[in-house]
Design an enzyme around this catalytic site. Structure first.
Site, short mmCIF file in Angstrom:
data_model
loop_
_atom_site.label_atom_id
_atom_site.label_comp_id
_atom_site.label_asym_id
_atom_site.label_seq_id
_atom_site.Cartn_x
_atom_site.Cartn_y
_atom_site.Cartn_z
N GLY A 46 0.82 -1.20 0.00
CA GLY A 46 0.00 0.00 0.00
C GLY A 46 0.85 1.25 0.00
O GLY A 46 2.00 1.24 0.45
N GLN A 51 2.79 9.85 1.33
CA GLN A 51 4.09 9.18 1.29
C GLN A 51 4.90 9.58 0.05
O GLN A 51 6.10 9.30 -0.01
CB GLN A 51 3.92 7.66 1.34
CG GLN A 51 3.38 7.17 2.67
CD GLN A 51 3.24 5.68 2.68
OE1 GLN A 51 2.21 5.15 2.26
NE2 GLN A 51 4.28 4.99 3.12
N CYS A 92 6.44 -0.05 7.21
CA CYS A 92 6.00 1.08 6.42
C CYS A 92 7.10 1.48 5.44
O CYS A 92 8.28 1.51 5.82
CB CYS A 92 5.66 2.25 7.34
SG CYS A 92 5.00 3.70 6.47
N LEU A 93 6.69 1.79 4.23
CA LEU A 93 7.66 2.23 3.21
C LEU A 93 8.28 3.57 3.56
O LEU A 93 9.30 3.95 2.99
CB LEU A 93 6.97 2.29 1.84
CG LEU A 93 6.51 0.95 1.29
CD1 LEU A 93 5.63 1.15 0.06
CD2 LEU A 93 7.70 0.05 0.98
N HIS A 134 -3.94 1.04 8.16
CA HIS A 134 -2.60 1.61 8.10
C HIS A 134 -2.56 2.75 7.08
O HIS A 134 -2.08 3.85 7.37
CB HIS A 134 -1.59 0.52 7.74
CG HIS A 134 -0.19 1.00 7.58
ND1 HIS A 134 0.79 0.73 8.51
CD2 HIS A 134 0.42 1.74 6.61
CE1 HIS A 134 1.93 1.28 8.12
NE2 HIS A 134 1.72 1.89 6.95
N GLU A 135 -3.07 2.49 5.88
CA GLU A 135 -3.01 3.50 4.82
C GLU A 135 -3.94 4.68 5.12
O GLU A 135 -3.59 5.84 4.88
CB GLU A 135 -3.34 2.89 3.46
CG GLU A 135 -2.35 1.83 3.01
CD GLU A 135 -0.89 2.27 2.99
OE1 GLU A 135 -0.60 3.47 2.81
OE2 GLU A 135 -0.02 1.40 3.15
N HIS A 138 -2.40 7.24 7.34
CA HIS A 138 -1.52 8.20 6.67
C HIS A 138 -2.28 9.46 6.27
O HIS A 138 -1.72 10.56 6.31
CB HIS A 138 -0.89 7.57 5.41
CG HIS A 138 0.32 6.75 5.68
ND1 HIS A 138 1.48 7.26 6.22
CD2 HIS A 138 0.58 5.45 5.44
CE1 HIS A 138 2.39 6.31 6.32
NE2 HIS A 138 1.86 5.19 5.86
#
Length: 159
Positions: A46, A51, A92-93, A134-135, A138
């Site tokens: 995701g 991000q 997380c990226l 999670h997304e 953000h």
């Protein structure tokens, strides 16, 4: 369109509440393509617009290995979430080489616009519920580390 740089922990875009998308225009369609292009270059499931340094309420989720089944969420809203929760590892990226234990609902119902502007309802469970949460965090400027009960640094183990 373009592979964008994924901003890292400490970048101001990660702590801002994202703006609602008012119109799905060429700018938003370009943003969606950039999310697809960028997620296709990394090992993740995701990516939210903040991000890649864009504070708009747009998320891309794709749990397939070849990024062949993208789910686009524009202006997502949680309609319901289970009282039942589970604790599991998340990464997380935007915070590479770390993961933490986070408690999340085991199921939820989310409404969002797709890239054609159609309102879609998603009923997700277990891993997908975790990814959606999670997304969506953000978009609120919340990082999983703020919810984690334990954090770990991942180290490469040479064989």
């Amino acid at each position: 369109m373009a592979v964008r740089k994924i901003v890292q922990y400490g970048d101001k875009h990660l702590n801002k509440i994202s703006e609602e998308v008012k119109e799905i225009n060429d700018e938003i369609k370009g943003l969606i393509q950039d999310l697809k292009d960028t997620l296709g270059t990394v090992s993740g499931v995701g990516l939210a617009a903040p991000q890649i340094a864009v504070n708009k309420r747009v998320i891309l989720i794709d749990v397939t290995e070849d990024n062949s089944d993208p789910i686009i969420l524009i202006n997502p809203k949680v309609k319901s979430a289970s009282k039942e929760t589970a604790v599991d590892y998340e990464g997380c990226l935007s915070y590479v080489n770390h993961e933490g234990l986070v408690e999340r609902p085991t199921s939820m119902v989310v409404e969002a616009l797709n890239e054609e502007g159609k309102l879609i309802t998603y009923s997700v469970k277990d891993f997908m519920a975790r990814v959606f949460c999670h997304e969506m965090d953000h978009l609120e400027g919340i990082l999983y580390m703020e919810k984690a009960t334990e954090m770990y640094v991942l180290e490469d183990i040479e064989e």
